[in-house]
Write an enzyme that holds these catalytic residues in place. Structure first.
Site, PDB file in Angstrom:
ATOM      1  N   ASP A  51      48.942  52.986  90.016  1.00  0.00           N
ATOM      2  CA  ASP A  51      48.971  52.228  90.651  1.00  0.00           C
ATOM      3  C   ASP A  51      49.056  52.863  92.104  1.00  0.00           C
ATOM      4  O   ASP A  51      49.962  51.952  93.537  1.00  0.00           O
ATOM      5  CB  ASP A  51      50.788  52.649  90.180  1.00  0.00           C
ATOM      6  CG  ASP A  51      51.182  54.073  90.751  1.00  0.00           C
ATOM      7  OD1 ASP A  51      50.198  54.287  90.567  1.00  0.00           O
ATOM      8  OD2 ASP A  51      52.334  54.631  90.294  1.00  0.00           O
ATOM      9  N   SER A  52      47.705  53.359  92.335  1.00  0.00           N
ATOM     10  CA  SER A  52      47.645  53.445  93.669  1.00  0.00           C
ATOM     11  C   SER A  52      46.384  51.823  94.495  1.00  0.00           C
ATOM     12  O   SER A  52      46.779  51.692  95.647  1.00  0.00           O
ATOM     13  CB  SER A  52      46.187  54.335  93.894  1.00  0.00           C
ATOM     14  OG  SER A  52      45.902  53.755  92.722  1.00  0.00           O
ATOM     15  N   ASP A  90      48.454  51.996  85.282  1.00  0.00           N
ATOM     16  CA  ASP A  90      49.203  52.925  84.914  1.00  0.00           C
ATOM     17  C   ASP A  90      50.361  51.793  85.139  1.00  0.00           C
ATOM     18  O   ASP A  90      50.969  50.655  85.166  1.00  0.00           O
ATOM     19  CB  ASP A  90      49.369  53.388  86.624  1.00  0.00           C
ATOM     20  CG  ASP A  90      49.337  54.772  87.102  1.00  0.00           C
ATOM     21  OD1 ASP A  90      49.006  54.839  86.218  1.00  0.00           O
ATOM     22  OD2 ASP A  90      48.531  54.945  87.902  1.00  0.00           O
ATOM     23  N   LYS A 120      49.151  54.868  81.320  1.00  0.00           N
ATOM     24  CA  LYS A 120      49.615  56.205  81.812  1.00  0.00           C
ATOM     25  C   LYS A 120      51.266  56.921  82.938  1.00  0.00           C
ATOM     26  O   LYS A 120      51.306  55.641  83.473  1.00  0.00           O
ATOM     27  CB  LYS A 120      48.672  56.497  83.100  1.00  0.00           C
ATOM     28  CG  LYS A 120      48.283  58.027  83.568  1.00  0.00           C
ATOM     29  CD  LYS A 120      47.558  58.189  84.396  1.00  0.00           C
ATOM     30  CE  LYS A 120      47.643  57.425  85.446  1.00  0.00           C
ATOM     31  NZ  LYS A 120      49.471  57.827  86.501  1.00  0.00           N
ATOM     32  N   GLU A 122      53.151  59.271  84.467  1.00  0.00           N
ATOM     33  CA  GLU A 122      53.642  61.079  85.249  1.00  0.00           C
ATOM     34  C   GLU A 122      54.900  61.222  84.492  1.00  0.00           C
ATOM     35  O   GLU A 122      55.916  60.927  84.529  1.00  0.00           O
ATOM     36  CB  GLU A 122      53.803  60.714  86.602  1.00  0.00           C
ATOM     37  CG  GLU A 122      53.132  59.604  87.794  1.00  0.00           C
ATOM     38  CD  GLU A 122      53.738  59.477  89.308  1.00  0.00           C
ATOM     39  OE1 GLU A 122      54.414  60.631  89.680  1.00  0.00           O
ATOM     40  OE2 GLU A 122      52.621  58.915  89.610  1.00  0.00           O
ATOM     41  N   GLU A 189      46.530  66.321  89.183  1.00  0.00           N
ATOM     42  CA  GLU A 189      46.549  66.489  90.553  1.00  0.00           C
ATOM     43  C   GLU A 189      47.701  67.598  91.304  1.00  0.00           C
ATOM     44  O   GLU A 189      48.223  67.541  91.146  1.00  0.00           O
ATOM     45  CB  GLU A 189      46.879  65.163  90.526  1.00  0.00           C
ATOM     46  CG  GLU A 189      47.259  64.495  92.421  1.00  0.00           C
ATOM     47  CD  GLU A 189      47.546  63.410  92.169  1.00  0.00           C
ATOM     48  OE1 GLU A 189      47.413  62.565  93.616  1.00  0.00           O
ATOM     49  OE2 GLU A 189      48.057  61.910  91.473  1.00  0.00           O
TER      50      GLU A 189
END
Length: 275
Positions: A51-52, A90, A120, A122, A189
């Site tokens: 999502d970056s 993501d 993915k 978080e 991270e």
């Protein structure tokens, strides 16, 4: 017999990545477009459609504004451009933190519409049960602990994690719970090196480090950072190229040729045939 051509190259899947625990380091990079995915595919075990993309491609200030539609669009592009590497997409902010049913509906949509190998999320206390719910229903999940970009508004910025005792313990617990919920790998991270190493030694699935430790089971960077496309890069990024400089020089040379009427020249122009 199916008339579809069978691809001779088998794409890596979640069990292949999980089996690399403690073995040869897993090479991961981000990808958002088909051409870049094609270039990276021969060198990577895993391509993350992060999502970056919201910040790197769309110019957003953080990842919070990224939508499910954006992730699907870029996931489709990366799948088209790659053949060998596992592709993980993501799930964006707001798409998986609520009910397990909503998380499943959104994850299933991403899997169906992109053909990717996993999603993915978080991880955190509120998400662990949803990870288990997804895995039990056939959706491979990669977790993400430590610095969580989607929590930037709560944290007040992108800050390294795990330097203090309580925070260290919390991240260790999140990594353990994420693994027990069924994640096949965990991104670690922006944490203290010793903590990343300890997590790697204590959980049963591979850790993928970013700003963490060389002792992780694999490493990932944002490709555009690694290629030097931005003026500033985080401390944990090693620049392997200066594409910003190369693009700047190429654009300046093109502009100079256009203004001097040197472009297009005879080699770039179509001429009518004689007679």
């Amino acid at each position: 017999m199916s008339s579809h051509r069978q691809d001779a190259v088998r794409r890596l899947a979640a069990p292949d990545i999980a089996a690399r625990k403690g073995k040869a380091p897993i090479v991961c990079l981000t990808a958002y477009t088909a051409p870049v995915a094609e270039i990276l595919d021969d060198h990577c075990d895993l391509l993350l459609v992060g999502d970056s993309v919201g910040m790197v491609v769309h110019g957003l200030p953080n990842t919070v504004g990224v939508t499910l539609e954006m992730m699907i669009l870029h996931g489709q592009a990366v799948m088209r451009g790659s053949r060998k590497a596992m592709v993980v997409v993501d799930l964006p902010f707001g798409s998986y933190e609520g009910s397990p049913e909503t998380a499943y509906a959104n994850a299933a949509r991403v899997m169906k519409e992109t053909g990717c190998g996993a999603v993915k999320v978080e991880a955190g206390p509120a998400v662990v049960d949803n990870i288990r719910y997804l895995v039990e229903r056939g959706i491979p999940v990669m977790g993400h602990v430590g610095l969580r970009p989607q929590a930037v508004l709560v944290d007040g910025g992108f800050k390294a994690k795990g330097k203090g005792g309580e925070e260290r313990r919390r991240i260790q617990e999140e990594a353990r719970a994420t693994t027990e919920a069924g994640a096949f790998a965990v991104v670690v991270e922006g944490v203290a090196e010793g903590l990343a190493r300890e997590i790697t030694e204590t959980i049963e699935v591979p850790t993928i480090g970013i700003g963490a430790s060389a002792g992780c089971d694999g490493q990932i960077l944002v490709t555009d950072d690694m290629l030097g496309l931005f003026d500033w890069t985080p401390k944990f990024v090693r620049r392997y190229a200066d594409l910003r400089g190369e693009i700047t020089r190429a654009a300046a040379a093109y502009a100079e040729d256009v203004r001097a009427r040197r472009f297009p020249g005879p080699a770039e122009i179509y001429f009518a045939k004689a007679g």
